[in-house]
Design a protein around this motif. Sequence first.
Motif, mmCIF file in Angstrom:
data_model
loop_
_atom_site.group_PDB
_atom_site.id
_atom_site.type_symbol
_atom_site.label_atom_id
_atom_site.label_comp_id
_atom_site.label_asym_id
_atom_site.label_seq_id
_atom_site.Cartn_x
_atom_site.Cartn_y
_atom_site.Cartn_z
ATOM 1 N N HIS A 63 30.078 -21.317 -77.323
ATOM 2 C CA HIS A 63 30.702 -20.165 -76.656
ATOM 3 C C HIS A 63 32.155 -20.383 -76.256
ATOM 4 N N PHE A 64 32.514 -21.644 -75.960
ATOM 5 C CA PHE A 64 33.845 -21.904 -75.409
ATOM 6 C C PHE A 64 34.516 -23.059 -76.146
ATOM 7 N N THR A 65 35.840 -22.972 -76.278
ATOM 8 C CA THR A 65 36.606 -24.039 -76.922
ATOM 9 C C THR A 65 36.713 -25.251 -76.013
ATOM 10 N N ASP A 66 36.905 -24.982 -74.706
ATOM 11 C CA ASP A 66 37.052 -26.066 -73.733
ATOM 12 C C ASP A 66 36.740 -25.530 -72.340
ATOM 13 N N ILE A 67 36.854 -26.384 -71.342
ATOM 14 C CA ILE A 67 36.530 -25.982 -69.971
ATOM 15 C C ILE A 67 37.475 -24.891 -69.482
ATOM 16 N N ASN A 68 38.712 -24.887 -69.965
ATOM 17 C CA ASN A 68 39.655 -23.841 -69.564
ATOM 18 C C ASN A 68 39.183 -22.463 -70.012
ATOM 19 N N GLY A 69 38.570 -22.417 -71.202
ATOM 20 C CA GLY A 69 38.032 -21.155 -71.688
ATOM 21 C C GLY A 69 36.925 -20.631 -70.787
ATOM 22 N N LEU A 70 36.066 -21.551 -70.329
ATOM 23 C CA LEU A 70 35.004 -21.152 -69.401
ATOM 24 C C LEU A 70 35.596 -20.671 -68.089
ATOM 25 N N GLU A 72 38.477 -19.403 -67.510
ATOM 26 C CA GLU A 72 39.104 -18.097 -67.704
ATOM 27 C C GLU A 72 38.045 -16.997 -67.662
ATOM 28 N N ALA A 73 36.892 -17.271 -68.282
ATOM 29 C CA ALA A 73 35.803 -16.301 -68.259
ATOM 30 C C ALA A 73 35.279 -16.111 -66.842
ATOM 31 N N VAL A 74 35.200 -17.199 -66.080
ATOM 32 C CA VAL A 74 34.762 -17.124 -64.681
ATOM 33 C C VAL A 74 35.762 -16.281 -63.876
ATOM 34 N N ALA A 75 37.049 -16.542 -64.067
ATOM 35 C CA ALA A 75 38.077 -15.784 -63.344
ATOM 36 C C ALA A 75 38.013 -14.300 -63.711
ATOM 37 N N ASP A 76 37.862 -14.014 -65.005
ATOM 38 C CA ASP A 76 37.775 -12.614 -65.443
ATOM 39 C C ASP A 76 36.568 -11.929 -64.820
ATOM 40 N N HIS A 77 35.434 -12.637 -64.812
ATOM 41 C CA HIS A 77 34.211 -12.072 -64.238
ATOM 42 C C HIS A 77 34.398 -11.797 -62.751
ATOM 43 N N TRP A 78 34.953 -12.768 -62.041
ATOM 44 C CA TRP A 78 35.137 -12.586 -60.607
ATOM 45 C C TRP A 78 36.088 -11.440 -60.317
ATOM 46 N N CYS A 79 37.186 -11.353 -61.087
ATOM 47 C CA CYS A 79 38.144 -10.272 -60.871
ATOM 48 C C CYS A 79 37.505 -8.912 -61.137
ATOM 49 N N ASP A 80 36.674 -8.833 -62.173
ATOM 50 C CA ASP A 80 35.981 -7.572 -62.466
ATOM 51 C C ASP A 80 35.072 -7.172 -61.315
ATOM 52 N N THR A 81 34.325 -8.143 -60.781
ATOM 53 C CA THR A 81 33.411 -7.816 -59.680
ATOM 54 C C THR A 81 34.184 -7.431 -58.419
ATOM 55 N N GLN A 82 35.347 -8.030 -58.228
ATOM 56 C CA GLN A 82 36.141 -7.677 -57.059
ATOM 57 C C GLN A 82 36.771 -6.300 -57.190
ATOM 58 N N ASN A 83 37.092 -5.899 -58.426
ATOM 59 C CA ASN A 83 37.559 -4.532 -58.632
ATOM 60 C C ASN A 83 36.473 -3.546 -58.228
ATOM 61 N N THR A 84 35.216 -3.896 -58.511
ATOM 62 C CA THR A 84 34.096 -3.062 -58.077
ATOM 63 C C THR A 84 34.012 -3.050 -56.556
ATOM 64 N N SER A 85 34.214 -4.220 -55.941
ATOM 65 C CA SER A 85 34.195 -4.310 -54.481
ATOM 66 C C SER A 85 35.293 -3.447 -53.871
ATOM 67 N N MET A 86 36.453 -3.431 -54.500
ATOM 68 C CA MET A 86 37.545 -2.613 -53.994
ATOM 69 C C MET A 86 37.179 -1.135 -54.048
ATOM 70 N N GLY A 87 36.517 -0.737 -55.127
ATOM 71 C CA GLY A 87 36.060 0.641 -55.221
ATOM 72 C C GLY A 87 35.069 0.970 -54.126
ATOM 73 N N ALA A 88 34.179 0.021 -53.818
ATOM 74 C CA ALA A 88 33.194 0.231 -52.756
ATOM 75 C C ALA A 88 33.885 0.350 -51.399
ATOM 76 N N LEU A 89 34.957 -0.418 -51.195
ATOM 77 C CA LEU A 89 35.714 -0.320 -49.944
ATOM 78 C C LEU A 89 36.321 1.070 -49.775
ATOM 79 N N VAL A 90 36.888 1.573 -50.861
ATOM 80 C CA VAL A 90 37.479 2.911 -50.810
ATOM 81 C C VAL A 90 36.409 3.948 -50.499
ATOM 82 N N ASP A 91 35.214 3.758 -51.063
ATOM 83 C CA ASP A 91 34.115 4.705 -50.850
ATOM 84 C C ASP A 91 33.649 4.724 -49.392
ATOM 85 N N LEU A 92 33.937 3.655 -48.639
ATOM 86 C CA LEU A 92 33.539 3.620 -47.235
ATOM 87 C C LEU A 92 34.255 4.688 -46.412
#
Length: 201
Positions: A63-70, A72-92
């Motif tokens: 799945h990954f070329t090296d640990i940096n690739g993993l 990066e995927a972790v960072a992308d995943h976390w950022c995506d979930t935080q964008n969802t969290s930001m939307g939930a904050l606005v909905d409050l």
Amino acid sequence: MTASEAFAVPQEQSEPARRTGRLSVDDWVRAALDLLVRDGVAAVRITRLCEELHVTKGSFYWHFTDINGLMEAVADHWCDTQNTSMGALVDLGSMAPRDRLETMTAALVGDRSWAVENAIREWARSNVIVADTVRRLDRLVFSVVQEALLELGFDHAEARLRAGALVYAGIGFLHARDSLDTPTADEIRSIFWVITARPDA
């Protein structure tokens, strides 16, 4: 508002993959997130992950070329979930201001919440993508808290000061947890009420 829900690693999802050895990208990302939260970003290494997942390095390199690739995927995943969290904050915004603030304050309680927030803020020191998302989320949290205080009748200057006190207190709780007693849910609520009570009310 914290990132804890985004970082939960449901065992019922990960265990079947570990038994069969057929791991997906998501399995690797979840395992890396869990390890990062438990032992810090320096602990996230290919060998360690393979040992914990009971697979060979070949599974990782599928799945990954090296640990940096993993990571990066972790960072992308976390950022995506935080964008969802930001939307939930606005909905409050549809909630009454005190209910809105108490909902956000309640997110500070819980072992997983503390551990995740500490791990992410530490990671943000060395990852500009994560740092940018942490910064944007902190600013949004501040904005939502300040708006709620304005709705409660504080003027702009006082709402800003009290919002800062609440947000900085939340971040301070994270950093002081290992050296000071962890406040209980009732103590956190008491702090919340002291800061949000209007002297003239």
